[in-house]
Scaffold this active site. Structure first.
Site, PDB file in Angstrom:
ATOM      1  N   LYS A  28       0.835  -1.201   0.000  1.00  0.00           N
ATOM      2  CA  LYS A  28       0.000   0.000   0.000  1.00  0.00           C
ATOM      3  C   LYS A  28       0.873   1.256   0.000  1.00  0.00           C
ATOM      4  O   LYS A  28       1.961   1.261   0.591  1.00  0.00           O
ATOM      5  CB  LYS A  28      -0.899  -0.045   1.239  1.00  0.00           C
ATOM      6  CG  LYS A  28      -1.995   0.995   1.291  1.00  0.00           C
ATOM      7  CD  LYS A  28      -2.862   0.742   2.511  1.00  0.00           C
ATOM      8  CE  LYS A  28      -3.972   1.768   2.683  1.00  0.00           C
ATOM      9  NZ  LYS A  28      -4.802   1.471   3.877  1.00  0.00           N
TER      10      LYS A  28
ATOM     11  N   GLY B  27     -10.651   0.635  10.823  1.00  0.00           N
ATOM     12  CA  GLY B  27     -12.086   0.688  10.597  1.00  0.00           C
ATOM     13  C   GLY B  27     -12.588  -0.285   9.554  1.00  0.00           C
ATOM     14  O   GLY B  27     -13.768  -0.301   9.230  1.00  0.00           O
ATOM     15  N   GLY B  28     -11.672  -1.095   8.992  1.00  0.00           N
ATOM     16  CA  GLY B  28     -12.075  -2.066   7.965  1.00  0.00           C
ATOM     17  C   GLY B  28     -11.319  -1.894   6.674  1.00  0.00           C
ATOM     18  O   GLY B  28     -11.713  -2.433   5.635  1.00  0.00           O
ATOM     19  N   SER B  29     -10.199  -1.172   6.706  1.00  0.00           N
ATOM     20  CA  SER B  29      -9.493  -0.783   5.477  1.00  0.00           C
ATOM     21  C   SER B  29      -8.809  -1.913   4.732  1.00  0.00           C
ATOM     22  O   SER B  29      -8.427  -1.756   3.577  1.00  0.00           O
ATOM     23  CB  SER B  29      -8.463   0.311   5.797  1.00  0.00           C
ATOM     24  OG  SER B  29      -9.118   1.479   6.216  1.00  0.00           O
TER      25      SER B  29
ATOM     26  N   SER C 175      -9.491   1.531   2.874  1.00  0.00           N
ATOM     27  CA  SER C 175      -8.533   2.351   2.158  1.00  0.00           C
ATOM     28  C   SER C 175      -7.471   1.541   1.406  1.00  0.00           C
ATOM     29  O   SER C 175      -6.729   2.097   0.609  1.00  0.00           O
ATOM     30  CB  SER C 175      -7.857   3.317   3.139  1.00  0.00           C
ATOM     31  OG  SER C 175      -7.142   2.615   4.159  1.00  0.00           O
TER      32      SER C 175
END
Length: 575
Positions: free
Chosen positions: A139, A236-238, A214
């Site tokens: 990433k 948060g779930g990225s 993200s």
């Protein structure tokens, strides 16, 4: 005369002041445009040089069977690399060629790491590494020496990392070859994947849908076949949301299990909702192998803040029956029909395999979502995030989200009060965007998070469960919806707040029946966000459906074992 002169001078001063502000703004925008242009040029040049390198290799190695290489799982690939039946060069250039093709369709890469071409020449010195010869994508916010970690904001451009992140150092030590950086949303705090520098990444299964975020560039690249192992980050779930949207597997370890040194957040200091780097791949065995490779003495030495806990293969390969909690919904956001169906079908498979399934319901989601989660990572009312957006354009996908942060506190307070009778959920979330009022209030908020963690663990143990099966957001959203629906994050962000390890496994696809049932879904609150969620997931027939697998803190191997069990049972049922 004196009054007239004073008025004239005041007017002139106002005009001069306005012109100074205007000139500064124009100059700032011009500088931003130049930064964006340089970043895009760097990307284009790296893609062109990679393409030329691929063509040269193909010309000199015409017998390379790239199609076969791309079908191999990570475990198969590493075995063939170790026994010499495949060369690192053949694997590398096969994946580089596929990545370039996938990027043209999905816009998932921010830059090819051309240093990988040099590393390829010396990778033989790490032949004993668990990931010897494996191309790995990372990433964009994970530091690689001499490359930007922009987080999708202009202010961070032209600030190349001084050294590799700890994770990149370990990957190299284990023989892996980080070869490309992948796209993310502007300022990271979104589950879309678009920014003004590199643009929108789209879904590998449907270009009219987002890949999620993200870590959306990672998910799109892996889901499109351009990478078989990547490293994302999850706040948060990225990791989990894009994995769900793109039809792959993703794992968020317990925060602190992997080093975060050199993993750049949009801003530092937020401690309520914890972020964690983690692996993304096509299958669960690949996630486990990556964790095994990263959890080595070299990482524990480079980052002494990481507990020296090597990967426990015995737990991962265990075959004992499990007591599994399950939930179809959290009572806060009505799941799409495919989300709920995915859990029901997996529950049935697990019961048939001899596991015990126990109903479970998370505690007080309607209270803790705004008060602990939203107020947790936006304790300053979004001020730190908005500062990062200065000096550049804002992405069209995220303007609504940023606009909400900019509203004055008095306005948010009044609006929250007025909305409370008819839209209590929206009212509570708007109030939470005000952040905390003082340092003592921040301490109270931190204490409330600790209390909620202890309450949840006590509730978990009262149910006598080993692991938990639950939905994950899906299917993939239509474009331009993610920033409009914060509440759907309730299914993922709660495990960042709790700091539980959690992963996603793809188990099904959206059916025509799911689409028909969606028409009758009105949501639990029947407010604007329920309506928007229904619109966002519409038109998803054929898209991936996933479930989440959760365990208690530091039981990462048990979580991965549960994910593997789900994956195997789903595969067997399809046969």
């Amino acid at each position: 005369m004196d009054n007239w002169t004073a008025a004239l001078l005041t007017g002139v001063a106002c005009i001069v002041g306005y012109l100074v502000v205007l000139v500064k703004k124009i100059n700032s925008l011009r500088q931003a445009e130049e930064k964006i242009k340089r970043a895009r040029n760097r990307r284009e040049q790296s893609l062109q040089r990679a393409e030329q390198a691929v063509l040269r290799y193909k010309e000199s190695h015409p017998t390379t069977d790239s199609a076969l290489i791309l079908t191999l799982s990570l475990s198969e690939l590493t075995q063939q690399l170790k026994d010499g039946s495949l060369s690192p060069e053949d694997v590398f250039y096969s994946y580089m060629e596929k990545t370039l093709a996938v990027n043209k369709k999905l816009n998932c890469c921010t830059e090819v790491l051309l240093e990988s071409l040099d590393q390829l020449k010396t990778v033989g010195s790490n032949k004993d590494g668990l990931l010897y010869g494996v191309p790995v994508s990372i990433k964009e916010n994970i530091a690689f020496k001499d490359h930007d970690c922009s987080c999708g904001v202009i202010i961070n451009l032209d600030q190349p990392a001084e050294k590799d992140s700890v994770l990149v150092q370990i990957l190299k030590k284990q023989g892996a070859i980080p070869f490309v950086k992948t796209n993310l949303p502007q300022a990271l705090l979104s589950y879309d994947c678009s920014n003004p520098i590199y643009g929108q990444t789209v879904n590998p299964h449907n270009p009219q849908k987002t890949s999620g975020g993200s870590s959306g560039g990672e998910a799109a690249l892996i889901g499109g076949g351009g990478s078989l192992l990547g490293i994302g980050t999850d706040l948060g779930g990225s990791i989990r949301i894009p994995a769900s949207f793109s039809g792959i597997c993703g794992f968020k370890p317990t925060a602190g299990r992997l080093s975060s040194q050199g993993v750049r957040p949009i801003y530092r200091g937020q401690k309520s909702v914890l972020s964690s780097p983690g692996p993304m791949a096509r299958d669960v065995d690949s996630l486990a192998l990556c964790m095994q490779a990263l959890l080595c003495d070299h990482m524990f030495s480079l980052d002494p803040t990481v507990p020296p806990l090597p990967f426990n293969m015995e737990i991962y390969r265990s075959s004992r029956p499990l007591r599994i909690g399950y939930l179809e919904n959290d009572g806060y956001t009505q799941p799409s029909p495919s989300m709920a169906r995915g859990v029901r079908e997996v529950k049935a498979l697990l019961e048939q395999a001899g596991h015990t399934l126990v109903p479970y319901h998370p505690l007080k989601i309607d209270e803790i979502f705004p008060e602990l989660m939203i107020k947790g990572f936006l304790a300053d009312g979004g001020t730190s995030l908005l500062q990062k957006l200065k000096g550049g354009p804002e992405d069209p996908c995220l303007k609504g989200q940023f606009h909400r942060y900019r509203l004055p506190k008095w306005y948010k307070t009044i609006r929250s009060f007025l909305l409370k009778p008819k839209s209590p959920r929206i009212s509570a979330n708007i109030r939470a965007l005000c952040g905390v009022r003082s340092v003592p209030d921040l301490w109270k908020q931190h204490a409330a998070v600790e209390d909620y963690i202890h309450e949840t663990i006590a509730h978990w143990r009262s149910c006598n469960i080993d692991v938990l099966l639950c939905p994950v957001i899906g299917p993939a959203y239509n474009l331009f919806y993610c920033s409009k629906i914060p509440t759907a994050l309730s299914y993922t962000i709660v495990y960042n707040l709790l700091n539980f390890p959690v992963g996603v496994v793809t188990v099904s696809t959206v059916t025509s029946k799911d689409e028909e049932e969606l028409k009758h879904c009105n949501g639990y609150y029947q407010d604007m966000w329920d309506k928007l969620f229904k619109e966002a997931v519409a038109g998803g027939e054929g898209l991936p459906v996933a479930v989440q697998c959760v365990a208690l803190p530091w039981q990462d191997e048990l979580c991965l074992h549960f994910m593997k069990e789900v994956e195997q049972l789903v595969k067997q049922s399809k046969k």
